[in-house]
Design a protein around this motif. Sequence first.
Motif, PDB file in Angstrom:
ATOM      1  N   LEU A  61       0.854  -1.178   0.000  1.00  0.00           N
ATOM      2  CA  LEU A  61       0.000   0.000   0.000  1.00  0.00           C
ATOM      3  C   LEU A  61       0.893   1.230   0.000  1.00  0.00           C
ATOM      4  O   LEU A  61       1.933   1.257   0.657  1.00  0.00           O
ATOM      5  CB  LEU A  61      -0.903   0.038   1.238  1.00  0.00           C
ATOM      6  CG  LEU A  61      -1.723  -1.195   1.577  1.00  0.00           C
ATOM      7  CD1 LEU A  61      -2.561  -0.921   2.809  1.00  0.00           C
ATOM      8  CD2 LEU A  61      -2.590  -1.618   0.417  1.00  0.00           C
ATOM      9  N   THR A  62       0.481   2.263  -0.709  1.00  0.00           N
ATOM     10  CA  THR A  62       1.139   3.556  -0.592  1.00  0.00           C
ATOM     11  C   THR A  62       0.111   4.568  -0.122  1.00  0.00           C
ATOM     12  O   THR A  62      -1.061   4.506  -0.514  1.00  0.00           O
ATOM     13  CB  THR A  62       1.754   4.013  -1.929  1.00  0.00           C
ATOM     14  OG1 THR A  62       0.748   4.015  -2.943  1.00  0.00           O
ATOM     15  CG2 THR A  62       2.889   3.104  -2.342  1.00  0.00           C
ATOM     16  N   TYR A  63       0.543   5.492   0.742  1.00  0.00           N
ATOM     17  CA  TYR A  63      -0.343   6.502   1.309  1.00  0.00           C
ATOM     18  C   TYR A  63       0.184   7.888   0.956  1.00  0.00           C
ATOM     19  O   TYR A  63       1.392   8.138   0.988  1.00  0.00           O
ATOM     20  CB  TYR A  63      -0.410   6.377   2.831  1.00  0.00           C
ATOM     21  CG  TYR A  63      -1.174   5.169   3.312  1.00  0.00           C
ATOM     22  CD1 TYR A  63      -2.550   5.221   3.496  1.00  0.00           C
ATOM     23  CD2 TYR A  63      -0.525   3.969   3.574  1.00  0.00           C
ATOM     24  CE1 TYR A  63      -3.255   4.117   3.938  1.00  0.00           C
ATOM     25  CE2 TYR A  63      -1.221   2.856   4.018  1.00  0.00           C
ATOM     26  CZ  TYR A  63      -2.579   2.944   4.192  1.00  0.00           C
ATOM     27  OH  TYR A  63      -3.272   1.836   4.618  1.00  0.00           O
ATOM     28  N   PHE A  64      -0.741   8.789   0.660  1.00  0.00           N
ATOM     29  CA  PHE A  64      -0.420  10.189   0.399  1.00  0.00           C
ATOM     30  C   PHE A  64      -1.411  11.056   1.167  1.00  0.00           C
ATOM     31  O   PHE A  64      -2.608  10.781   1.168  1.00  0.00           O
ATOM     32  CB  PHE A  64      -0.521  10.512  -1.096  1.00  0.00           C
ATOM     33  CG  PHE A  64       0.346   9.649  -1.955  1.00  0.00           C
ATOM     34  CD1 PHE A  64       1.656  10.012  -2.219  1.00  0.00           C
ATOM     35  CD2 PHE A  64      -0.140   8.469  -2.488  1.00  0.00           C
ATOM     36  CE1 PHE A  64       2.470   9.207  -3.006  1.00  0.00           C
ATOM     37  CE2 PHE A  64       0.665   7.662  -3.274  1.00  0.00           C
ATOM     38  CZ  PHE A  64       1.971   8.034  -3.536  1.00  0.00           C
ATOM     39  N   THR A  65      -0.925  12.089   1.809  1.00  0.00           N
ATOM     40  CA  THR A  65      -1.819  12.989   2.529  1.00  0.00           C
ATOM     41  C   THR A  65      -1.839  14.352   1.853  1.00  0.00           C
ATOM     42  O   THR A  65      -0.881  14.741   1.175  1.00  0.00           O
ATOM     43  CB  THR A  65      -1.368  13.190   3.989  1.00  0.00           C
ATOM     44  OG1 THR A  65      -0.131  13.902   4.003  1.00  0.00           O
ATOM     45  CG2 THR A  65      -1.196  11.866   4.696  1.00  0.00           C
ATOM     46  N   ALA A  66      -2.930  15.075   2.074  1.00  0.00           N
ATOM     47  CA  ALA A  66      -2.978  16.472   1.667  1.00  0.00           C
ATOM     48  C   ALA A  66      -2.010  17.265   2.545  1.00  0.00           C
ATOM     49  O   ALA A  66      -1.638  16.834   3.640  1.00  0.00           O
ATOM     50  CB  ALA A  66      -4.387  17.019   1.791  1.00  0.00           C
ATOM     51  N   ARG A  67      -1.612  18.423   2.082  1.00  0.00           N
ATOM     52  CA  ARG A  67      -0.645  19.219   2.846  1.00  0.00           C
ATOM     53  C   ARG A  67      -1.286  19.852   4.075  1.00  0.00           C
ATOM     54  O   ARG A  67      -0.635  19.978   5.122  1.00  0.00           O
ATOM     55  CB  ARG A  67      -0.056  20.309   1.948  1.00  0.00           C
ATOM     56  CG  ARG A  67       1.126  21.042   2.563  1.00  0.00           C
ATOM     57  CD  ARG A  67       1.840  21.847   1.502  1.00  0.00           C
ATOM     58  NE  ARG A  67       2.905  22.660   2.030  1.00  0.00           N
ATOM     59  CZ  ARG A  67       4.135  22.231   2.312  1.00  0.00           C
ATOM     60  NH1 ARG A  67       4.424  20.960   2.146  1.00  0.00           N
ATOM     61  NH2 ARG A  67       5.061  23.045   2.770  1.00  0.00           N
ATOM     62  N   ASN A  68      -2.546  20.254   3.983  1.00  0.00           N
ATOM     63  CA  ASN A  68      -3.232  20.908   5.102  1.00  0.00           C
ATOM     64  C   ASN A  68      -4.642  20.347   5.252  1.00  0.00           C
ATOM     65  O   ASN A  68      -5.308  20.079   4.262  1.00  0.00           O
ATOM     66  CB  ASN A  68      -3.354  22.420   4.885  1.00  0.00           C
ATOM     67  CG  ASN A  68      -2.014  23.097   4.756  1.00  0.00           C
ATOM     68  OD1 ASN A  68      -1.600  23.449   3.671  1.00  0.00           O
ATOM     69  ND2 ASN A  68      -1.330  23.265   5.872  1.00  0.00           N
ATOM     70  N   PRO A  69      -5.125  20.214   6.483  1.00  0.00           N
ATOM     71  CA  PRO A  69      -6.547  19.931   6.682  1.00  0.00           C
ATOM     72  C   PRO A  69      -7.381  21.126   6.237  1.00  0.00           C
ATOM     73  O   PRO A  69      -6.933  22.271   6.304  1.00  0.00           O
ATOM     74  CB  PRO A  69      -6.660  19.715   8.192  1.00  0.00           C
ATOM     75  CG  PRO A  69      -5.271  19.461   8.660  1.00  0.00           C
ATOM     76  CD  PRO A  69      -4.384  20.241   7.749  1.00  0.00           C
ATOM     77  N   ARG A  70      -8.599  20.852   5.803  1.00  0.00           N
ATOM     78  CA  ARG A  70      -9.505  21.913   5.370  1.00  0.00           C
ATOM     79  C   ARG A  70     -10.845  21.757   6.075  1.00  0.00           C
ATOM     80  O   ARG A  70     -11.293  20.641   6.332  1.00  0.00           O
ATOM     81  CB  ARG A  70      -9.725  21.851   3.852  1.00  0.00           C
ATOM     82  CG  ARG A  70      -8.455  22.014   3.030  1.00  0.00           C
ATOM     83  CD  ARG A  70      -7.819  23.370   3.231  1.00  0.00           C
ATOM     84  NE  ARG A  70      -6.631  23.553   2.416  1.00  0.00           N
ATOM     85  CZ  ARG A  70      -5.759  24.520   2.598  1.00  0.00           C
ATOM     86  NH1 ARG A  70      -5.915  25.392   3.577  1.00  0.00           N
ATOM     87  NH2 ARG A  70      -4.699  24.622   1.816  1.00  0.00           N
ATOM     88  N   PRO A  71     -11.505  22.882   6.401  1.00  0.00           N
ATOM     89  CA  PRO A  71     -12.835  22.776   7.026  1.00  0.00           C
ATOM     90  C   PRO A  71     -13.845  22.219   6.042  1.00  0.00           C
ATOM     91  O   PRO A  71     -13.787  22.489   4.846  1.00  0.00           O
ATOM     92  CB  PRO A  71     -13.157  24.222   7.416  1.00  0.00           C
ATOM     93  CG  PRO A  71     -12.291  25.065   6.538  1.00  0.00           C
ATOM     94  CD  PRO A  71     -11.058  24.269   6.258  1.00  0.00           C
ATOM     95  N   ASP A  72     -14.778  21.401   6.553  1.00  0.00           N
ATOM     96  CA  ASP A  72     -15.850  20.893   5.703  1.00  0.00           C
ATOM     97  C   ASP A  72     -17.167  21.538   6.111  1.00  0.00           C
ATOM     98  O   ASP A  72     -17.208  22.486   6.911  1.00  0.00           O
ATOM     99  CB  ASP A  72     -15.935  19.372   5.758  1.00  0.00           C
ATOM    100  CG  ASP A  72     -16.345  18.846   7.142  1.00  0.00           C
ATOM    101  OD1 ASP A  72     -16.647  19.668   8.036  1.00  0.00           O
ATOM    102  OD2 ASP A  72     -16.361  17.624   7.314  1.00  0.00           O
ATOM    103  N   ALA A  73     -18.268  21.040   5.582  1.00  0.00           N
ATOM    104  CA  ALA A  73     -19.583  21.649   5.825  1.00  0.00           C
ATOM    105  C   ALA A  73     -19.974  21.605   7.294  1.00  0.00           C
ATOM    106  O   ALA A  73     -20.754  22.433   7.764  1.00  0.00           O
ATOM    107  CB  ALA A  73     -20.636  20.965   4.966  1.00  0.00           C
ATOM    108  N   ASN A  74     -19.435  20.628   8.027  1.00  0.00           N
ATOM    109  CA  ASN A  74     -19.744  20.510   9.457  1.00  0.00           C
ATOM    110  C   ASN A  74     -18.774  21.301  10.326  1.00  0.00           C
ATOM    111  O   ASN A  74     -18.807  21.188  11.547  1.00  0.00           O
ATOM    112  CB  ASN A  74     -19.702  19.036   9.871  1.00  0.00           C
ATOM    113  CG  ASN A  74     -20.732  18.213   9.152  1.00  0.00           C
ATOM    114  OD1 ASN A  74     -21.859  18.657   8.944  1.00  0.00           O
ATOM    115  ND2 ASN A  74     -20.349  17.008   8.747  1.00  0.00           N
TER     116      ASN A  74
END
Length: 321
Positions: free
Chosen positions: A294-307
């Motif tokens: 398995l390979t994993y990649f993350t986004a650079r920053n968390p982002r707010p969602d609708a909640n």
Amino acid sequence: MSVANQLARIERACDVRQLRLITPRSGPIDLRDVIRYHVQGIARSDLDGRAVLAFSVSGREHGALWFARFELASGRLAPEARVDTVVRTQLPHPGGMQASGQLLAVACEGDKGYARVEIYDFEDLREPRDTLVLNNSLKEGVSQLTRSAAGWLTFAEASPGEYLLFVGGRSFAQREGWFYRYRPHAATRWEFLGPFTGMADGAWGPQSGAAMVRANAESALEMVTFGGKGPNGKDAYRTRVRCFGIDTALPYKLLHQPPVLSFPGAKLKADLKERFEPNVRWGSTAFMDGDALLTYFTARNPRPDANEDHVLRIAEVRCRA
């Protein structure tokens, strides 16, 4: 199937799953000020029937480690989890890291002539159980005497009670790195095995992360790397995922094993385009789930969602069955 062959299969046809991590908005790093931090590393270890995922987060004065437990359903990660433990690091820039069983090794970059490798135990995350300080007191080579760095590392149990550690140095580890043996219960826990100075043919190049894995229980350790910059500096941020064999005859050598899985790649690009756009500067790692890579990649920053939760996106990529 060898690790290199699995990378080839991933590029031909991959299965991409999107995971969500609900992250804290306050603590050692305040997510309301997103300019001050980014997610740098990711690591996974399966313990007690659950998958523990760890993330390193850079800050201005201190960094942080996030830990989350993803439930396993029919052998696959649940699609969402929440950070349940936050640990502050002494240095502001924890980077690439890897878990091996109960232990997690974290590379922490230094900007004042030294860096650290911190070893955590998943059973007790209140503070590192062990630390390796990289500075000129170790007398481990000219490059290390000038200024230490630890952008990322690989860490795996090579034999019972004995771990192999490779620390990537400055300039995305393209010209330097260091091998160590770590024995948690020995009188001399850390043993310096030798430096790594890249490869004359350019097969190594800048790397932003790596992980040591085994194709199966009987196989030797291999290193999966996540890097950029093609030959002669071309494609500076085009991600390349590659596999290297580890020659443990001193001095340690890394032996490239084709192919090169590249981003964008024809099939891989199509599979990821709508759901995730990997980038070499985002956290990445490799993990063996049984005999599947398995390979994993993350986004650079968390982002707010609708909640109004802050959500970090994670892509899990494996070869299609």
